[in-house]
Scaffold this motif. Structure first.
Motif, mmCIF file in Angstrom:
data_model
loop_
_atom_site.group_PDB
_atom_site.id
_atom_site.type_symbol
_atom_site.label_atom_id
_atom_site.label_comp_id
_atom_site.label_asym_id
_atom_site.label_seq_id
_atom_site.Cartn_x
_atom_site.Cartn_y
_atom_site.Cartn_z
ATOM 1 N N ILE A 119 36.197 11.363 -4.574
ATOM 2 C CA ILE A 119 35.697 12.660 -4.077
ATOM 3 C C ILE A 119 35.434 12.883 -5.030
ATOM 4 C CG2 ILE A 119 37.282 14.704 -2.977
ATOM 5 C CD1 ILE A 119 37.465 12.744 -1.299
ATOM 6 N N GLY A 120 35.223 13.314 -6.064
ATOM 7 C CA GLY A 120 34.717 14.190 -6.838
ATOM 8 C C GLY A 120 33.405 13.496 -7.400
ATOM 9 N N PHE A 121 33.116 12.658 -7.638
ATOM 10 C CA PHE A 121 31.351 12.048 -7.740
ATOM 11 C C PHE A 121 30.780 11.400 -6.750
ATOM 12 C CE2 PHE A 121 33.409 12.697 -10.886
ATOM 13 C CZ PHE A 121 32.576 14.480 -11.829
ATOM 14 N N PHE A 122 31.716 10.301 -5.787
ATOM 15 C CA PHE A 122 30.984 9.335 -4.919
ATOM 16 C C PHE A 122 30.929 9.717 -3.608
ATOM 17 C CE2 PHE A 122 32.777 6.964 -8.949
ATOM 18 C CZ PHE A 122 31.288 6.740 -9.180
ATOM 19 N N ALA A 123 32.125 10.401 -3.091
ATOM 20 C CA ALA A 123 31.833 10.766 -1.207
ATOM 21 C C ALA A 123 30.405 11.509 -0.971
ATOM 22 C CB ALA A 123 33.179 11.570 -0.686
ATOM 23 N N GLU A 124 30.157 11.803 0.131
ATOM 24 C CA GLU A 124 29.146 12.551 0.843
ATOM 25 C C GLU A 124 29.207 13.492 0.592
ATOM 26 O OE1 GLU A 124 27.106 12.615 4.951
ATOM 27 O OE2 GLU A 124 28.412 10.916 4.646
ATOM 28 N N HIS A 125 30.304 13.980 1.032
ATOM 29 C CA HIS A 125 30.820 15.615 0.688
ATOM 30 C C HIS A 125 31.536 15.442 -0.129
ATOM 31 C CE1 HIS A 125 29.017 16.184 4.162
ATOM 32 N NE2 HIS A 125 29.401 15.386 5.329
ATOM 33 N N ASN A 126 30.846 15.726 -1.661
ATOM 34 C CA ASN A 126 31.804 15.306 -2.935
ATOM 35 C C ASN A 126 32.074 16.770 -3.118
ATOM 36 O OD1 ASN A 126 29.335 15.984 -4.905
ATOM 37 N ND2 ASN A 126 28.852 13.836 -4.273
ATOM 38 N N LEU A 127 32.721 16.810 -4.642
ATOM 39 C CA LEU A 127 32.973 18.297 -5.304
ATOM 40 C C LEU A 127 31.798 18.684 -5.705
ATOM 41 C CD1 LEU A 127 36.392 17.716 -6.469
ATOM 42 C CD2 LEU A 127 35.452 19.467 -4.293
ATOM 43 N N VAL A 128 31.428 17.622 -6.417
ATOM 44 C CA VAL A 128 29.845 18.400 -6.899
ATOM 45 C C VAL A 128 28.876 18.991 -6.199
ATOM 46 C CG1 VAL A 128 27.631 17.512 -8.468
ATOM 47 C CG2 VAL A 128 29.727 17.145 -9.202
ATOM 48 N N ARG A 129 28.435 18.331 -4.872
ATOM 49 C CA ARG A 129 27.597 18.691 -3.608
ATOM 50 C C ARG A 129 28.222 19.881 -3.067
ATOM 51 N NH1 ARG A 129 25.367 15.558 0.930
ATOM 52 N NH2 ARG A 129 23.450 17.129 1.530
ATOM 53 N N HIS A 130 29.602 20.817 -2.861
ATOM 54 C CA HIS A 130 29.984 22.051 -2.705
ATOM 55 C C HIS A 130 29.942 22.841 -3.464
ATOM 56 C CE1 HIS A 130 33.496 23.619 -1.177
ATOM 57 N NE2 HIS A 130 33.379 24.296 -2.161
ATOM 58 N N PHE A 131 30.467 22.520 -5.092
ATOM 59 C CA PHE A 131 29.226 24.202 -5.491
ATOM 60 C C PHE A 131 28.475 23.827 -5.925
ATOM 61 C CE2 PHE A 131 33.747 21.793 -7.269
ATOM 62 C CZ PHE A 131 34.630 23.284 -7.309
ATOM 63 N N GLN A 132 27.540 22.469 -5.662
ATOM 64 C CA GLN A 132 25.873 23.224 -5.696
ATOM 65 C C GLN A 132 25.453 24.224 -4.560
ATOM 66 O OE1 GLN A 132 24.251 19.933 -5.900
ATOM 67 N NE2 GLN A 132 24.255 19.908 -7.793
ATOM 68 N N ASP A 133 26.337 23.672 -3.020
ATOM 69 C CA ASP A 133 26.113 24.334 -1.724
ATOM 70 C C ASP A 133 26.812 25.882 -2.070
ATOM 71 O OD1 ASP A 133 24.743 21.726 -1.286
ATOM 72 O OD2 ASP A 133 26.412 21.499 0.456
ATOM 73 N N LYS A 134 27.534 25.863 -2.596
ATOM 74 C CA LYS A 134 28.106 27.524 -3.288
ATOM 75 C C LYS A 134 27.228 28.395 -3.218
ATOM 76 C CE LYS A 134 33.322 29.203 -3.538
ATOM 77 N NZ LYS A 134 34.040 28.785 -3.840
ATOM 78 N N TYR A 135 26.323 27.472 -4.764
ATOM 79 C CA TYR A 135 25.835 28.760 -5.278
ATOM 80 C C TYR A 135 24.586 29.120 -4.420
ATOM 81 C CZ TYR A 135 22.489 29.466 -8.885
ATOM 82 O OH TYR A 135 21.449 30.495 -9.822
ATOM 83 N N LYS A 136 24.085 28.025 -3.712
ATOM 84 C CA LYS A 136 22.197 27.919 -2.583
ATOM 85 C C LYS A 136 22.781 29.588 -1.999
ATOM 86 C CE LYS A 136 21.126 23.642 -3.155
ATOM 87 N NZ LYS A 136 20.641 22.894 -2.445
ATOM 88 N N LEU A 137 24.568 28.992 -1.611
ATOM 89 C CA LEU A 137 24.873 30.273 -0.371
ATOM 90 C C LEU A 137 25.200 31.458 -0.913
ATOM 91 C CD1 LEU A 137 25.432 30.262 2.791
ATOM 92 C CD2 LEU A 137 27.979 30.142 1.910
ATOM 93 N N LYS A 138 25.266 31.556 -2.351
ATOM 94 C CA LYS A 138 25.107 32.796 -2.414
ATOM 95 C C LYS A 138 23.720 33.395 -2.580
ATOM 96 C CE LYS A 138 26.974 35.101 -6.630
ATOM 97 N NZ LYS A 138 26.169 36.344 -6.472
#
Length: 99
Positions: A27-46
């Motif tokens: 979930i943290g690194f290998f899934a399509e919607h992983n946590l790393v991508r989630h935090f990157q998307d959250k930063y872009k959204l802000k």
């Protein structure tokens, strides 16, 4: 060494722990919607929301300027002189640049 690993894997809690670790890594690194991508998307959204707020304020300011220019001839003339260096006939315009 091999027997120690097998003895650890025989316990249900150890199997559950290993499975939990593999799941967390997946979930943290290998899934399509992983946590790393989630935090990157959250930063872009802000950043995009901040940019949206800035642009909305700019639009509001520009709309007020347009309204003012359309309703007041003196302001329109002042704006034309300042922004486009327009002048009347028989008139000299001096541009003073402050440093």
């Amino acid at each position: 060494m091999k027997s120690a690993l097998f003895s650890i894997l025989r316990h249900p809690k150890a199997k559950f722990g290993i499975l939990l670790l593999v799941f967390a890594l997946w979930i943290g690194f290998f899934a399509e919607h992983n946590l790393v991508r989630h935090f990157q998307d959250k930063y872009k959204l802000k950043k995009l929301l901040d940019q949206k707020e800035y642009l909305q304020e700019k639009i509001h300011s520009d709309q007020r300027k347009i309204q003012e220019l359309q309703t007041n001839q003196k302001n329109l003339e002042k704006f034309a002189r300042e922004q486009f260096l327009m002048k009347k006939e028989n008139e000299d315009v001096f541009v003073i640049v402050e440093e």
